[in-house]
Design a protein around this motif. Structure first.
Motif, PDB file in Angstrom:
ATOM      1  N   GLN A 170      84.949 -37.915  65.613  1.00 56.96           N
ATOM      2  CA  GLN A 170      83.586 -37.439  65.380  1.00 56.96           C
ATOM      3  C   GLN A 170      82.635 -38.633  65.410  1.00 56.96           C
ATOM      4  O   GLN A 170      82.912 -39.671  64.809  1.00 56.96           O
ATOM      5  CB  GLN A 170      83.514 -36.731  64.024  1.00 56.96           C
ATOM      6  N   MET A 171      81.493 -38.483  66.093  1.00 56.81           N
ATOM      7  CA  MET A 171      80.582 -39.611  66.245  1.00 56.81           C
ATOM      8  C   MET A 171      79.145 -39.135  66.396  1.00 56.81           C
ATOM      9  O   MET A 171      78.874 -37.942  66.544  1.00 56.81           O
ATOM     10  CB  MET A 171      80.990 -40.467  67.445  1.00 56.81           C
ATOM     11  N   THR A 172      78.223 -40.102  66.322  1.00 53.57           N
ATOM     12  CA  THR A 172      76.801 -39.839  66.525  1.00 53.57           C
ATOM     13  C   THR A 172      76.365 -40.590  67.777  1.00 53.57           C
ATOM     14  O   THR A 172      75.904 -41.732  67.709  1.00 53.57           O
ATOM     15  CB  THR A 172      75.969 -40.305  65.314  1.00 53.57           C
TER      16      THR A 172
ATOM     17  N   ASN B 282      77.898 -46.491  72.438  1.00 50.07           N
ATOM     18  CA  ASN B 282      78.762 -45.324  72.234  1.00 50.07           C
ATOM     19  C   ASN B 282      80.219 -45.657  72.536  1.00 50.07           C
ATOM     20  O   ASN B 282      81.129 -45.286  71.782  1.00 50.07           O
ATOM     21  CB  ASN B 282      78.304 -44.163  73.122  1.00 50.07           C
TER      22      ASN B 282
ATOM     23  N   TYR C 276      81.845 -47.727  69.845  1.00 56.18           N
ATOM     24  CA  TYR C 276      82.286 -46.959  68.687  1.00 56.18           C
ATOM     25  C   TYR C 276      83.608 -46.252  68.967  1.00 56.18           C
ATOM     26  O   TYR C 276      84.515 -46.247  68.129  1.00 56.18           O
ATOM     27  CB  TYR C 276      81.240 -45.932  68.267  1.00 56.18           C
TER      28      TYR C 276
ATOM     29  N   GLN D  62      87.361 -46.710  66.937  1.00 52.70           N
ATOM     30  CA  GLN D  62      88.130 -45.622  66.343  1.00 52.70           C
ATOM     31  C   GLN D  62      89.528 -45.519  66.957  1.00 52.70           C
ATOM     32  O   GLN D  62      90.505 -45.254  66.259  1.00 52.70           O
ATOM     33  CB  GLN D  62      87.375 -44.298  66.499  1.00 52.70           C
TER      34      GLN D  62
ATOM     35  N   HIS E 236      75.970 -41.987  59.274  1.00 53.31           N
ATOM     36  CA  HIS E 236      76.132 -42.187  60.702  1.00 53.31           C
ATOM     37  C   HIS E 236      77.072 -43.355  60.943  1.00 53.31           C
ATOM     38  O   HIS E 236      77.426 -44.099  60.036  1.00 53.31           O
ATOM     39  CB  HIS E 236      74.785 -42.458  61.386  1.00 53.31           C
ATOM     40  N   GLN E 237      77.461 -43.501  62.220  1.00 49.20           N
ATOM     41  CA  GLN E 237      78.307 -44.625  62.550  1.00 49.20           C
ATOM     42  C   GLN E 237      77.512 -45.920  62.426  1.00 49.20           C
ATOM     43  O   GLN E 237      76.321 -45.918  62.155  1.00 49.20           O
ATOM     44  CB  GLN E 237      78.901 -44.449  63.944  1.00 49.20           C
TER      45      GLN E 237
ATOM     46  N   GLN F  96      79.929 -33.663  67.601  1.00 49.39           N
ATOM     47  CA  GLN F  96      78.957 -34.696  67.261  1.00 49.39           C
ATOM     48  C   GLN F  96      78.429 -34.422  65.856  1.00 49.39           C
ATOM     49  O   GLN F  96      78.520 -33.295  65.350  1.00 49.39           O
ATOM     50  CB  GLN F  96      77.809 -34.675  68.260  1.00 49.39           C
TER      51      GLN F  96
ATOM     52  N   GLY G 209      78.644 -31.657  63.004  1.00 50.55           N
ATOM     53  CA  GLY G 209      79.871 -32.341  62.602  1.00 50.55           C
ATOM     54  C   GLY G 209      80.971 -31.349  62.256  1.00 50.55           C
ATOM     55  O   GLY G 209      81.159 -30.345  62.928  1.00 50.55           O
TER      56      GLY G 209
ATOM     57  N   SER H 167      80.333 -36.997  58.261  1.00 52.61           N
ATOM     58  CA  SER H 167      80.241 -38.414  58.611  1.00 52.61           C
ATOM     59  C   SER H 167      81.106 -38.689  59.831  1.00 52.61           C
ATOM     60  O   SER H 167      81.971 -37.891  60.199  1.00 52.61           O
ATOM     61  CB  SER H 167      80.693 -39.295  57.441  1.00 52.61           C
ATOM     62  N   CYS H 168      80.862 -39.813  60.469  1.00 47.93           N
ATOM     63  CA  CYS H 168      81.658 -40.193  61.630  1.00 47.93           C
ATOM     64  C   CYS H 168      83.058 -40.593  61.196  1.00 47.93           C
ATOM     65  O   CYS H 168      83.267 -41.059  60.084  1.00 47.93           O
ATOM     66  CB  CYS H 168      80.993 -41.351  62.359  1.00 47.93           C
TER      67      CYS H 168
END
Length: 307
Positions: free
Chosen positions: A7-9, A17, A20, A24, A131-132, A241, A253, A271-272
């Motif tokens: 899961q990410m923003t 992007n 990130y 992960q 957020h991330q 997202q 999310g 949350s991410c």
């Protein structure tokens, strides 16, 4: 087999992007058992029409797809990139496409999103999410105030062309058995006929990468996912997202992994981060033997041609 949702923003900065995603992937233990990792819709680029057109790649070519292939090979995993803009034969029109890579880094399957999101999303009032890494997006994650949103209109058909084929691929698990994976994207979730078609194609796992909005996600995300799991007796791996993407776009999310009984095995809420769970082939066999839905079904699903 291990199932993983990231899961990410995402935003408009592809480099940030992808950084990130890399951070992960490095946290996931992919040794010892086949691992299927799902990224959300728009994982590499969450922006607007001009950006999607500018960064679209030909299927099987391009730096983003090469990076995905390199990651799949490096981590010896099955990596499914939720969606990325892929060029079509029509000028100024592209596909939004899910891409599946095997542990050898080969692109083994792709799915062009069939149902395009042309809709009005109701206004809601939300609290800011975590957020991330703020060094990536320069967001202040310490704020806790409520922000009033205006109704948002989406029209994916202005940029994208709808696909016209379902897509599956097969993974051999550690016991030597095969796991068939069915592919879908976001708005597809509201159309049970697609998932029944995937189920009829022997899908064991249904993928749902998404950028589900906060308003629609809060109301419908989990119930729809559970329905698709239960009615098709499949595992569901859903990566969404989350948070504020700018331009009055907020996503829900709550990425989740469900078993064929509709039970939540793991969830990443607001949350991410990552959620992981194990696929139990015996659970699939048991549920399907106890209530043989596909054998009892008297209706079929097919894709109608657009006029």
């Amino acid at each position: 087999m291990q199932l993983v949702a990231i899961q990410m923003t995402s935003g408009a900065d592809i480099k940030a992007n992808l950084a990130y995603v890399a951070s992960q992937l490095a946290l996931i233990d992919t040794g010892g058992t086949p691992t299927l990792i799902l990224l959300p819709e728009n994982f590499a680029l969450f922006s607007h029409r001009d950006d999607y057109l500018a960064h679209a790649e030909r299927l099987g070519q391009g730096r983003v797809q090469q990076q995905l292939a390199d990651w799949a090979k490096e981590y010896q995993c099955w990596l499914v990139a939720g969606s990325f803009p892929i060029l079509s034969d029509i000028e100024d029109r592209i596909y939004t496409t899910s891409l599946a890579f095997d542990p050898a880094g080969e692109l083994v399957q792709h799915y062009h999103k069939i149902h395009l999101f042309d809709a009005h999303v109701p206004a809601v009032s939300i609290a800011s999410n975590d957020h991330q890494d703020k060094s990536i997006f320069k967001k202040n994650v310490k704020q806790g105030f409520k922000k009033e949103l205006k109704q948002q209109t989406y029209k994916e058909s202005d940029s994208f062309i709808a696909g016209d084929q379902i897509a599956t691929f097969t993974i051999t698990d550690s016991t030597g058995g095969d796991i068939t994976v069915g592919m879908a994207i976001c708005y597809d979730l509201r159309f049970p006929e697609l998932f029944r078609a995937l189920s009829a194609a022997n899908a064991d796992v249904l993928l749902l990468p998404a950028a589900f909005t906060h308003a629609t996600g809060k109301a419908h995300w989990l119930p729809l996912l559970q329905a698709r799991a239960i009615e098709n007796q499949c595992y569901v791996l859903a990566a969404n997202q989350v948070g504020d993407h700018g331009g009055n776009r907020h996503t829900w999310g709550h990425s989740v992994i469900l078993n064929p009984w509709g039970e939540s095995l793991a969830q990443q809420t607001s949350s991410c981060g990552i959620c992981c769970a194990q696929l139990d082939k015996h659970k699939l066999v048991q549920v399907r033997a106890d209530i043989p839905i596909l054998q009892h079904a008297r209706f079929t699903a097919s894709l109608k041609n657009k006029e």
